[in-house]
Design a protein around this motif. Sequence first.
Motif, PDB file in Angstrom:
ATOM      1  N   LEU A   1       0.831  -1.204   0.000  1.00  0.00           N
ATOM      2  CA  LEU A   1       0.000   0.000   0.000  1.00  0.00           C
ATOM      3  C   LEU A   1       0.869   1.259   0.000  1.00  0.00           C
ATOM      4  CD1 LEU A   1      -2.749   1.356   0.133  1.00  0.00           C
ATOM      5  CD2 LEU A   1      -2.733   1.034   2.617  1.00  0.00           C
ATOM      6  N   TYR A   2       1.955   1.281   0.805  1.00  0.00           N
ATOM      7  CA  TYR A   2       2.867   2.422   0.793  1.00  0.00           C
ATOM      8  C   TYR A   2       3.427   2.654  -0.612  1.00  0.00           C
ATOM      9  CZ  TYR A   2       3.109   2.787   5.927  1.00  0.00           C
ATOM     10  OH  TYR A   2       2.817   2.983   7.254  1.00  0.00           O
ATOM     11  N   GLN A   3       3.816   1.574  -1.272  1.00  0.00           N
ATOM     12  CA  GLN A   3       4.382   1.703  -2.607  1.00  0.00           C
ATOM     13  C   GLN A   3       3.355   2.276  -3.572  1.00  0.00           C
ATOM     14  OE1 GLN A   3       7.642   0.909  -3.221  1.00  0.00           O
ATOM     15  NE2 GLN A   3       7.381   1.796  -5.261  1.00  0.00           N
ATOM     16  N   ALA A   4       2.086   1.799  -3.464  1.00  0.00           N
ATOM     17  CA  ALA A   4       1.042   2.298  -4.355  1.00  0.00           C
ATOM     18  C   ALA A   4       0.728   3.772  -4.076  1.00  0.00           C
ATOM     19  CB  ALA A   4      -0.222   1.463  -4.197  1.00  0.00           C
ATOM     20  N   LEU A   5       0.887   4.203  -2.814  1.00  0.00           N
ATOM     21  CA  LEU A   5       0.635   5.599  -2.464  1.00  0.00           C
ATOM     22  C   LEU A   5       1.817   6.502  -2.799  1.00  0.00           C
ATOM     23  CD1 LEU A   5      -1.149   5.082   0.995  1.00  0.00           C
ATOM     24  CD2 LEU A   5      -2.202   5.827  -1.156  1.00  0.00           C
ATOM     25  N   GLY A   6       2.926   5.916  -3.282  1.00  0.00           N
ATOM     26  CA  GLY A   6       4.091   6.689  -3.677  1.00  0.00           C
ATOM     27  C   GLY A   6       5.086   6.940  -2.575  1.00  0.00           C
ATOM     28  N   ASP A   7       4.908   6.333  -1.416  1.00  0.00           N
ATOM     29  CA  ASP A   7       5.840   6.512  -0.300  1.00  0.00           C
ATOM     30  C   ASP A   7       6.834   5.347  -0.314  1.00  0.00           C
ATOM     31  OD1 ASP A   7       7.146   7.070   2.041  1.00  0.00           O
ATOM     32  OD2 ASP A   7       5.331   7.590   3.156  1.00  0.00           O
ATOM     33  N   SER A   8       7.819   5.467  -1.216  1.00  0.00           N
ATOM     34  CA  SER A   8       8.766   4.371  -1.412  1.00  0.00           C
ATOM     35  C   SER A   8       9.625   4.128  -0.187  1.00  0.00           C
ATOM     36  CB  SER A   8       9.670   4.664  -2.622  1.00  0.00           C
ATOM     37  OG  SER A   8       8.899   4.809  -3.785  1.00  0.00           O
TER      38      SER A   8
END
Length: 408
Positions: free
Chosen positions: A373-380
Motif C-alpha cells: 500500500l505504501y508503494q502504491a501511495l508513492g511513499d517508497s
Amino acid sequence: MKKVVLLVVIALIAALVLGRWMAADSGYVLVIRDDFSMDTTLGFVVLAAIVSAVALVVLTLLANTAWNMFEPVRATRRWKQAVAARRLRTGFLQLVDGELEKSERLLVAAGEDGDWPLLAWLLAAEAAQEQDNIEASQRYLEKAGGDQRGRLVAGLMKARFALDDGYPDQARQELKVLADMAPRNKRILRTYAQVLESQKDWPALCDLMPRLKRAFGDGEARRERRAWLALLQETARKPGFNDADSRREELRKLWKDVPVQLKNDPAMVARYTGFLAQLGGGKGALNLVREQLDSQWDDRLPPVLEAIDDVSPDDLLQVLERWLEQRPGNAAVLITAGRVALKARLWGKAQGFFEAAANSSQSATALAELSRLYQALGDSSKAMKTFEKRLDKLQGELPALPLPDKSL
C-alpha cells in the motif's frame, strides 16, 4: 458339570437306600439247573451284576480303542494327518527363514491332507506371493476361501496382495464385498477406508464414515474431518460446472449432509463459507460466520469476509469494526478490515488497519500488505522499511544454516 454332580448324588442316594435295604434283610437266591444248584445272598448277586456290567463297559471301551488304533483305514488317516501336521510346522518355519520354494511345497501338501487346510493354504499363498507367483497365490487363496471360516481372511489377503502389486481398484472391489459381508470387522473397515482415502474418493469415504465411527468411535474423527473438508472443496471446484449458481446450490445441499458436530468445527465452517462467498452466496456466508463467532470465536473465520462481493464493503466494515471493539488488536480482523477497506477504495482507512495489525503482532502478512500500500501511495521510503521488517520477520522463522561469508 452340574449334570455329573447330580448323577453322582443320585447314585449315592440309591446306594445308601439299597445298602439299608440289604442290611435289613440280605435275602436268599437259589439257582437250580439240572444237577447244578447254587444258593447265595441277594446282595452278592447284585454286586456280581454291577461288577459284570462295569467289566463289560471297560472291555468294550478297550476293544473300541484297539480297533481305532489298528483298523487299517483309520490308521492310514492318522498317519497322513501326522505327516501333514509335521509338514505344516516345517513349512511355516521355512517360510519364516525365507526358504520360499520348499515352504510352498510343504504347505501345499499340508493343505491337501492335514487337519488345518485353511492355515496351510493361507501360508502357501504368502509364500507364493513372496516369489511373485501371483497366479499360484490367487489359486491358494481361492482354496482357503472355499472354507466358510476362511472367506474373510482370504479376501483380506487378496486385497493386501492387490495393493502390494499396485492394483488398488481390485483391492477396493474385494474390500467392498468383505465390508458388506462383515460390517463390524474393524480390520476390513480400516483397510477399506485407507484405500478410499488414497484414491481420494471422498463421497464413498463419507458414506463409510458412520460404520467406521460405530466400530472405532472417536478414533476416526480426524479422518472424518479430512474427508468432509476435501469433499466440500471437490464440490466447490468440480470441473464441468460453469454456472456458479448450480455449484452454489450443490454446495448448500452437501452442507445439509455434513454431520452436526462438524458443522460447529471452525475450519469446516471457514471452508464452506469461503467457497459459498466465492460462488456468490456472500450474504449466507456472512450470516453463518457471524453465528459461529457469536458462539465460539476463531481467527480463521473473519478472513471469509474478504471473498464476499454481494455485500457492500461499507456494511462489511461495520461488522469488522464491531468485532474490533470486542477484540482490539486482533490481527486477523485488522488484516481483513484493511483488505475490505481497499475494496472500498478507502486508502487511509486501509493503511490504519494494516499499521495496527503490524504494530500489534508484527504479522508478515500485515507487513506485506502495508508495504504494498505504501508503494502504491508513492511513499517508497516507508514501503522499503516495511518490506525490510517483513524480511527480518521471515528470517527469524528460518532455520539456522551456514551461509557464504562475503569477506572471504
